[in-house]
Design an enzyme around this catalytic site. Structure first.
Site, PDB file in Angstrom:
ATOM      1  N   GLY A  71      15.899 -13.488  17.447  1.00  0.00           N
ATOM      2  CA  GLY A  71      16.817 -14.424  16.826  1.00  0.00           C
ATOM      3  C   GLY A  71      16.170 -15.303  15.783  1.00  0.00           C
ATOM      4  O   GLY A  71      16.820 -15.765  14.866  1.00  0.00           O
ATOM      5  N   LYS A 115       5.529 -13.399  19.341  1.00  0.00           N
ATOM      6  CA  LYS A 115       6.759 -13.704  18.630  1.00  0.00           C
ATOM      7  C   LYS A 115       6.397 -14.671  17.507  1.00  0.00           C
ATOM      8  O   LYS A 115       6.028 -15.811  17.733  1.00  0.00           O
ATOM      9  CB  LYS A 115       7.797 -14.331  19.545  1.00  0.00           C
ATOM     10  N   ASP A 142      21.667 -17.457  26.545  1.00  0.00           N
ATOM     11  CA  ASP A 142      21.660 -16.186  25.798  1.00  0.00           C
ATOM     12  C   ASP A 142      21.263 -15.033  26.714  1.00  0.00           C
ATOM     13  O   ASP A 142      20.349 -14.261  26.420  1.00  0.00           O
ATOM     14  CB  ASP A 142      20.719 -16.271  24.602  1.00  0.00           C
TER      15      ASP A 142
END
Length: 828
Positions: free
Chosen positions: A524, A542, A642
């Site tokens: 995201g 990440k 999420d």
């Protein structure tokens, strides 16, 4: 003055006059264009679609804003904002009449929740309109018919509740029309047949009724036609045979009946055809997916016309022998499912000529004779299921089938030796063949017993000492664990919970300065990389992109990820080793998950088969326990916000770990007060009430868990099931019909009871009323309780019955009290 001089003077004066007027016109045009672009900039600025830190700098041209493209005169021609809005925005906030040259409006995967404003029709040059995967409601604006330049309309993945306007047929430039995954009602207007340039038509996953209009057969340029998952009735119009360019035809999950037009066999470009879960009868034509119909007779020889066919699924019908020899001509075929029929002959050797086959299922038939030696030529084969037949003779050695990862030959009459090379296949089932005795003549039955019994017994003390040793080491490390922090030249690297040093240079070297060849996915707010450290260990990184690191929204997500993953400690939640704040980049360091996401595993046929029922049930149970921990056992409850199959990662043992806490929020203890905030999450997993309440509490996670649980059981997103269960015209869908067809129907009583329980709890979590959903603590406790006795045979249980159980039993008095009121049975 002589005549020549007069003539020259006249020309000079004329030229000067032309030049003067030209300058006046250019000046006027410049001022007009400047005024026009300023007006366009003001329209964009007032929309609220861009953050203030972008729009507040009036010295920067709006043509440089993210997602904005202009022509040579500075006029806006394209707005492309994909997944940009993490906050509610409104389509009606912009004055479309001030954008006269806009040709492309792309706003997919955002937080748009309102009706489509009719002002959007004030875009005379609009060619491309993409509003997919939002929360749009209401009706399709009738004025869309005025946008005669439109070539692409993509509004799929919303909640549009209206008829399809017949006037859509006037958009004669249209080449792509996608209205799938909405709540469209009424019938398909025959005027659709006037769209003679149409290449792609998708109306799937709606509430459309009536018949398929024969006018669709006039769309002779059509390549992709998807009308699946609706309430369509009647027969397939023979005119569909005119669609000679068609490569994809999906009509599954409707109420179509009658015979299938044999003319479909002449669609020689057809590569994907799914007509499953309808009420077709009669002889089988030349088709791809006709599972769960009532087809009888034999497969017609004309099937050989479908040279491009990739999948042929005829499972669960009443088909019989003989097989057409022309079957060998389907050389592009990769998947052949003929299980659950009435075939009572020898397995046709022609199947051995299908060199592209990766999946072959002939189970639950009456095949007899030997397994054809021609199968040795199926070198691409990964999945082979021949269980529950009457096959005899010995098992071929299958030495060339090096890709085989699943083989089930159980419940036949096979005899002789078991080829030793088959023991290296990941999944092998040979039970129910009493004639099998040896493994390659080398060890007799004793060797079989050694493989199946002795090794597990030897493993017990090893597992015991390993567990005890690990616990001791963990306790010692927990007491002495300190974070390692490196700060140098303004850079910051913090590592903890990791047995070794990680330097910034190690990360750069391990990824060759974040070369794209190490990128394994995009999340995201950044990309994920695989990096091998000098000590040989592999970690996942990440990394925030440079422009994202400067965005306060992404920076907040980065901080959330660090904040929450440093506080939580649970075996089913991803482990964060550390993070880096560096002047060149920002990244998080995770433990590496070898098998990727649950989403990808369920969509890969080989991995989906490897995810058998026991592994899938464990994934669901682990996620329930992890969410129960977040909601009820943390110092302050955490709502993830999420939960999706993309954010559930699998290690090399297919164990699941919850990841991606970038949007998580702390909630007051016991959820005594609800927060409000932006709509975040993954489309298809977000609780429906968020579209109008914006209230953040644990009920949002519970709904998302219900979606993931059903997706894990079904092998695909359960959108159609959710849609059908929430409509007034409920279908009595049977439990066994929603199970992943790539796995065998569960025969073990414990597995069947567990699936019954999981689906029952998942449907309770999907309740449209948030207050009626169970807590994750209740769900977690229900999974730990003894499994319920099935109220009737597994094949006779419907989803509406499970919903009724939820309403009457599970959550009215709490799961513990309710479970005591139902007869219980201990699992094995």
């Amino acid at each position: 003055m002589n005549p020549i001089g007069k003539l020259i003077g006249l020309h000079v004066r004329q030229l000067m006059a032309v030049a003067t007027w030209t300058l006046i016109v250019l000046a006027f045009s410049h001022n007009f264009l400047t005024l026009a672009t300023k007006t366009e900039a003001d329209a964009l600025r007032r929309s609220g679609w861009w953050p203030d830190f972008i729009t507040s700098n009036t010295s920067v041209s709006h043509c440089t804003w993210p997602g904005v493209s202009c022509d040579a005169f500075g006029s806006v021609i394209e707005i492309n904002l994909t997944q940009q809005f993490n906050y509610p925005v409104y389509l009606s906030n912009i004055n479309y009449s001030l954008l006269p040259n806009l040709t492309s409006l792309h706003l997919p995967n955002n937080s748009l929740f309102e009706i489509i404003p009719f002002q959007i029709c004030a875009l005379p040059k609009l060619k491309y309109l993409n509003l997919s995967y939002n929360y749009l409601t209401g009706e399709l604006p009738l004025c869309l018919q005025n946008l005669t330049m439109l070539e692409v309309i993509d509004i799929h993945g919303n909640q549009i509740y209206s008829d399809i306007p017949p006037k859509v047929g006037s958009l004669n430039r249209l080449i792509h029309l996608d209205l799938g995954y909405n709540l469209l009602r009424g019938t398909i207007p025959p005027e659709v047949g006037s769209l003679n340039r149409l290449i792609h038509l998708d109306l799937s996953y709606n509430l459309l009724r009536g018949t398929i209009p024969p006018e669709v057969g006039s769309l002779n340029r059509l390549i992709h036609l998807d009308l699946s998952y609706n309430l369509l009735r009647g027969t397939i119009p023979p005119t569909l045979a005119n669609l000679m360019n068609l490569t994809h035809l999906y009509l599954q999950q409707n109420s179509l009946y009658g015979s299938i037009p044999s003319e479909i066999g002449y669609l020689k470009s057809l590569a994907h055809l799914d007509l499953s879960f309808n009420n077709f009868s009669g002889k089988t034509p030349h088709d791809l997916n006709l599972q769960n119909n009532s087809l009888d007779g034999s497969i017609l020889p004309e099937i050989s016309n479908l040279k491009s066919l990739i999948e042929l699924r005829l499972s669960s019908n009443f088909l019989t022998c003989p097989f057409p020899p022309s079957l060998a001509h389907l050389t592009s075929l990769s998947i052949l499912y003929l299980d659950g029929n009435k075939f009572d002959c020898a397995i046709p050797s022609e199947i051995g000529y299908l060199k592209s086959l990766t999946h072959l299922d002939l189970s639950f038939n009456n095949f007899s004779g030997k397994i054809p030696h021609e199968f040795e030529s199926l070198v691409m084969l990964r999945y082979l299921n021949l269980r529950n037949n009457f096959l005899d003779g010995s098992i071929p050695k299958f030495k060339k089938l090096v890709n085989l990862s699943y083989i089930d030959l159980s419940n036949n009459h096979l005899t002789g030796n078991i080829p030793g090379n088959l023991l290296y296949v990941k999944y092998i089932a040979l039970s129910g063949n009493d004639g099998l005795e040896n493994i390659d003549d080398s060890g007799g039955m004793s060797k079989v017993k050694y493989v199946t019994i002795f090794i597990p017994l030897m493993a017990i003390p090893f597992i015991y000492f390993f567990a005890v040793g690990s616990w001791i080491i963990f306790q010692r490390r927990a007491k002495s664990m300190q974070s390692e922090t490196i700060e140098k030249n303004g850079d910051f690297l913090s590592i903890w919970n990791y047995d070794g040093r990680i330097a910034y240079e190690d990360i750069i070297n391990g990824t060759e300065d974040f070369d794209m060849k190490y990128c394994i996915g995009t999340g995201g707010y950044g990309s994920v990389y695989r990096a091998q450290l000098p000590n040989g260990k592999i970690v996942a990184l990440k990394k925030l992109h440079h422009h994202e690191a400067e965005d306060p929204l992404f920076d907040k997500s980065f901080q959330n990820e660090v904040k929450y993953l440093t506080e939580v400690r649970h075996r089913s939640i991803i482990k964060l080793h550390g993070f880096c704040l560096h002047k060149r980049c920002m990244f998080l360091v995770y433990e590496y998950m070898e098998r990727g996401s649950l989403f990808c595993a369920l969509r890969n046929d080989v991995e989906a088969v490897e995810l058998d029922w026991s592994k899938r049930l464990n994934i669901i149970w682990d996620m329930a326990h992890a969410l129960s921990y977040l909601h009820h056992d943390c110092t302050r409850p955490i709502v993830h916000r999420d939960i999706s199959s993309n954010n559930i990662l699998l290690d090399n043992k297919m164990q699941a770990f919850l990841s991606d806490f970038g949007t998580a929020r702390l909630i007051e203890t016991n959820f005594s007060s609800n927060l409000t905030g932006n709509i975040v999450g993954t489309h298809g997993y977000i609780a429906p009430e968020l579209a109008y309440t914006l209230v953040i509490n644990e009920k949002c996670d519970i709904y998302s868990f219900g979606v993931v649980a059903m997706e894990t059981i079904m092998g695909k997103h359960p959108g159609d099931i959710i849609l059908k269960l929430m409509t007034l015209f409920k279908e009595d869908i049977m439990l066994h019909q929603v199970l992943d067809l790539r796995l065998p129907i569960p025969r073990e009583n414990f597995v069947a009871r567990s699936i019954f329980l999981v689906v029952s709890l998942a449907l309770a979590c999907l309740n449209s009323d948030p207050k009626s959903r169970p807590t994750m603590k209740q769900v977690s406790e229900a999974f730990q309780a003894p499994k319920l006795v099935l109220p009737k045979p597994f094949h006779s249980i419907s989803l509406t019955q499970l919903q009724k159980i939820n309403q009457e039993v599970w959550w009215e008095s709490g799961s513990k009290e309710a479970s005591s009121s139902i007869q219980e049975e201990q699992g094995p």
